[in-house]
Design a protein around this motif. Structure first.
Motif, PDB file in Angstrom:
ATOM      1  N   LEU A  53       0.837  -1.199   0.000  1.00  0.00           N
ATOM      2  CA  LEU A  53       0.000   0.000   0.000  1.00  0.00           C
ATOM      3  C   LEU A  53       0.869   1.246   0.000  1.00  0.00           C
ATOM      4  O   LEU A  53       1.989   1.237   0.506  1.00  0.00           O
ATOM      5  CB  LEU A  53      -0.902   0.018   1.232  1.00  0.00           C
ATOM      6  N   LEU A  54       0.330   2.323  -0.546  1.00  0.00           N
ATOM      7  CA  LEU A  54       1.019   3.610  -0.524  1.00  0.00           C
ATOM      8  C   LEU A  54       0.685   4.335   0.767  1.00  0.00           C
ATOM      9  O   LEU A  54      -0.465   4.421   1.157  1.00  0.00           O
ATOM     10  CB  LEU A  54       0.592   4.467  -1.712  1.00  0.00           C
ATOM     11  N   CYS A  55       1.709   4.864   1.443  1.00  0.00           N
ATOM     12  CA  CYS A  55       1.475   5.644   2.658  1.00  0.00           C
ATOM     13  C   CYS A  55       1.214   7.098   2.253  1.00  0.00           C
ATOM     14  O   CYS A  55       1.405   7.465   1.090  1.00  0.00           O
ATOM     15  CB  CYS A  55       2.675   5.533   3.605  1.00  0.00           C
ATOM     16  N   PRO A  56       0.798   7.957   3.179  1.00  0.00           N
ATOM     17  CA  PRO A  56       0.533   9.346   2.791  1.00  0.00           C
ATOM     18  C   PRO A  56       1.777  10.103   2.381  1.00  0.00           C
ATOM     19  O   PRO A  56       1.688  11.133   1.718  1.00  0.00           O
ATOM     20  CB  PRO A  56      -0.101   9.959   4.044  1.00  0.00           C
ATOM     21  N   ALA A  75       4.689  17.937  -9.252  1.00  0.00           N
ATOM     22  CA  ALA A  75       4.607  17.838  -7.797  1.00  0.00           C
ATOM     23  C   ALA A  75       3.244  17.313  -7.362  1.00  0.00           C
ATOM     24  O   ALA A  75       3.155  16.449  -6.488  1.00  0.00           O
ATOM     25  CB  ALA A  75       4.884  19.196  -7.163  1.00  0.00           C
ATOM     26  N   LEU A  76       2.182  17.828  -7.946  1.00  0.00           N
ATOM     27  CA  LEU A  76       0.839  17.342  -7.613  1.00  0.00           C
ATOM     28  C   LEU A  76       0.693  15.868  -7.960  1.00  0.00           C
ATOM     29  O   LEU A  76       0.042  15.113  -7.230  1.00  0.00           O
ATOM     30  CB  LEU A  76      -0.225  18.160  -8.342  1.00  0.00           C
ATOM     31  N   GLY A  77       1.278  15.453  -9.066  1.00  0.00           N
ATOM     32  CA  GLY A  77       1.218  14.041  -9.453  1.00  0.00           C
ATOM     33  C   GLY A  77       2.012  13.139  -8.524  1.00  0.00           C
ATOM     34  O   GLY A  77       1.657  11.988  -8.305  1.00  0.00           O
ATOM     35  N   ALA A  78       3.081  13.662  -7.935  1.00  0.00           N
ATOM     36  CA  ALA A  78       3.906  12.860  -7.032  1.00  0.00           C
ATOM     37  C   ALA A  78       3.233  12.701  -5.673  1.00  0.00           C
ATOM     38  O   ALA A  78       3.194  11.600  -5.117  1.00  0.00           O
ATOM     39  CB  ALA A  78       5.287  13.493  -6.864  1.00  0.00           C
ATOM     40  N   ASN A  79       2.709  13.776  -5.112  1.00  0.00           N
ATOM     41  CA  ASN A  79       2.010  13.707  -3.829  1.00  0.00           C
ATOM     42  C   ASN A  79       1.246  15.008  -3.616  1.00  0.00           C
ATOM     43  O   ASN A  79       1.814  16.014  -3.176  1.00  0.00           O
ATOM     44  CB  ASN A  79       2.976  13.455  -2.675  1.00  0.00           C
ATOM     45  N   ALA A  80      -0.036  14.983  -3.911  1.00  0.00           N
ATOM     46  CA  ALA A  80      -0.875  16.179  -3.786  1.00  0.00           C
ATOM     47  C   ALA A  80      -0.987  16.640  -2.343  1.00  0.00           C
ATOM     48  O   ALA A  80      -1.071  17.844  -2.074  1.00  0.00           O
ATOM     49  CB  ALA A  80      -2.266  15.907  -4.358  1.00  0.00           C
ATOM     50  N   VAL A 119      -5.283  10.101   6.714  1.00  0.00           N
ATOM     51  CA  VAL A 119      -5.900   8.772   6.609  1.00  0.00           C
ATOM     52  C   VAL A 119      -6.821   8.719   5.390  1.00  0.00           C
ATOM     53  O   VAL A 119      -6.785   7.752   4.611  1.00  0.00           O
ATOM     54  CB  VAL A 119      -6.655   8.417   7.910  1.00  0.00           C
ATOM     55  N   GLY A 120      -7.639   9.750   5.206  1.00  0.00           N
ATOM     56  CA  GLY A 120      -8.522   9.788   4.042  1.00  0.00           C
ATOM     57  C   GLY A 120      -7.746   9.769   2.732  1.00  0.00           C
ATOM     58  O   GLY A 120      -8.101   9.045   1.789  1.00  0.00           O
ATOM     59  N   PHE A 121      -6.681  10.543   2.664  1.00  0.00           N
ATOM     60  CA  PHE A 121      -5.829  10.576   1.475  1.00  0.00           C
ATOM     61  C   PHE A 121      -5.225   9.203   1.211  1.00  0.00           C
ATOM     62  O   PHE A 121      -5.198   8.731   0.069  1.00  0.00           O
ATOM     63  CB  PHE A 121      -4.731  11.622   1.659  1.00  0.00           C
ATOM     64  N   LEU A 127      -7.279   3.035  -3.424  1.00  0.00           N
ATOM     65  CA  LEU A 127      -8.457   2.455  -4.062  1.00  0.00           C
ATOM     66  C   LEU A 127      -8.370   2.661  -5.569  1.00  0.00           C
ATOM     67  O   LEU A 127      -7.701   3.587  -6.042  1.00  0.00           O
ATOM     68  CB  LEU A 127      -9.727   3.101  -3.509  1.00  0.00           C
ATOM     69  N   PRO A 128      -9.036   1.805  -6.343  1.00  0.00           N
ATOM     70  CA  PRO A 128      -8.931   1.934  -7.810  1.00  0.00           C
ATOM     71  C   PRO A 128      -9.316   3.309  -8.348  1.00  0.00           C
ATOM     72  O   PRO A 128      -8.661   3.821  -9.252  1.00  0.00           O
ATOM     73  CB  PRO A 128      -9.897   0.857  -8.336  1.00  0.00           C
ATOM     74  N   PHE A 129     -10.343   3.946  -7.794  1.00  0.00           N
ATOM     75  CA  PHE A 129     -10.754   5.254  -8.322  1.00  0.00           C
ATOM     76  C   PHE A 129      -9.812   6.378  -7.882  1.00  0.00           C
ATOM     77  O   PHE A 129      -9.894   7.476  -8.389  1.00  0.00           O
ATOM     78  CB  PHE A 129     -12.192   5.591  -7.919  1.00  0.00           C
ATOM     79  N   GLY A 130      -8.887   6.104  -6.978  1.00  0.00           N
ATOM     80  CA  GLY A 130      -7.932   7.115  -6.531  1.00  0.00           C
ATOM     81  C   GLY A 130      -6.564   6.951  -7.148  1.00  0.00           C
ATOM     82  O   GLY A 130      -5.586   7.516  -6.666  1.00  0.00           O
ATOM     83  N   ALA A 131      -6.489   6.201  -8.229  1.00  0.00           N
ATOM     84  CA  ALA A 131      -5.184   5.940  -8.872  1.00  0.00           C
ATOM     85  C   ALA A 131      -4.488   7.227  -9.316  1.00  0.00           C
ATOM     86  O   ALA A 131      -3.264   7.255  -9.392  1.00  0.00           O
ATOM     87  CB  ALA A 131      -5.381   5.003 -10.065  1.00  0.00           C
ATOM     88  N   ALA A 132      -5.236   8.281  -9.565  1.00  0.00           N
ATOM     89  CA  ALA A 132      -4.634   9.545  -9.978  1.00  0.00           C
ATOM     90  C   ALA A 132      -3.798  10.153  -8.845  1.00  0.00           C
ATOM     91  O   ALA A 132      -2.936  10.995  -9.091  1.00  0.00           O
ATOM     92  CB  ALA A 132      -5.699  10.537 -10.421  1.00  0.00           C
TER      93      ALA A 132
END
Length: 135
Positions: A53-56, A75-80, A119-121, A127-132
């Motif tokens: 899993l990816l951490c925040p 930068a936004l693509g790396a970690n918003a 936690v929400g991030f 999740l699949p819909f948060g792949a962006a």
């Protein structure tokens, strides 16, 4: 006997905000000069290696590297979350600079709010819909 008002400490001036800015600028400049993805100086994050899993924080160093180079989209693509956190810290620093005698207060609920957002991030980016939101 008359009571006197408690004495207030003298205003601290601006050395503390300037020191914080200098340390932050030095660290950001160094990270801007050293590519975290290809330098070999930074160990890989253990969270995805151990859990898948990816951490925040995943992609955070690359986000700061991109911000230092003026590449806001990268930068936004790396970690918003890191980009939004940097913007929030910049606003807090500006408030501190403008009123050094009354720095912004951190309240207990602020920590809870930051934790809830992190936690929400984390949940959404895994999740699949948060792949962006994945680096």
């Amino acid at each position: 006997m008359a009571r006197t008002a408690p004495s207030r400490p003298a205003p601290a001036g601006r050395p503390a905000p300037l020191a914080a800015l200098a340390v932050t600028a030095a660290g950001t400049a160094w990270l801007g000069a050293v590519d975290p993805a290809g330098s070999g100086l930074f160990p890989p994050c253990p969270v995805p290696r151990l859990t898948g899993l990816l951490c925040p924080g995943c992609g955070g160093l690359r986000a700061v590297h991109a911000l230092a180079g003026g590449e806001f989209g990268v930068a936004l693509g790396a970690n918003a979350l890191v980009v939004l956190g940097a913007a929030a810290l910049a606003v807090l620093w500006l408030a501190w600079w403008l009123r050094p005698q009354r720095p912004p207060r951190v309240r207990a609920w602020h920590a809870g709010a930051v934790l809830a957002v992190a936690v929400g991030f984390t949940v959404v980016r895994n999740l699949p819909f948060g792949a962006a939101l994945s680096p």
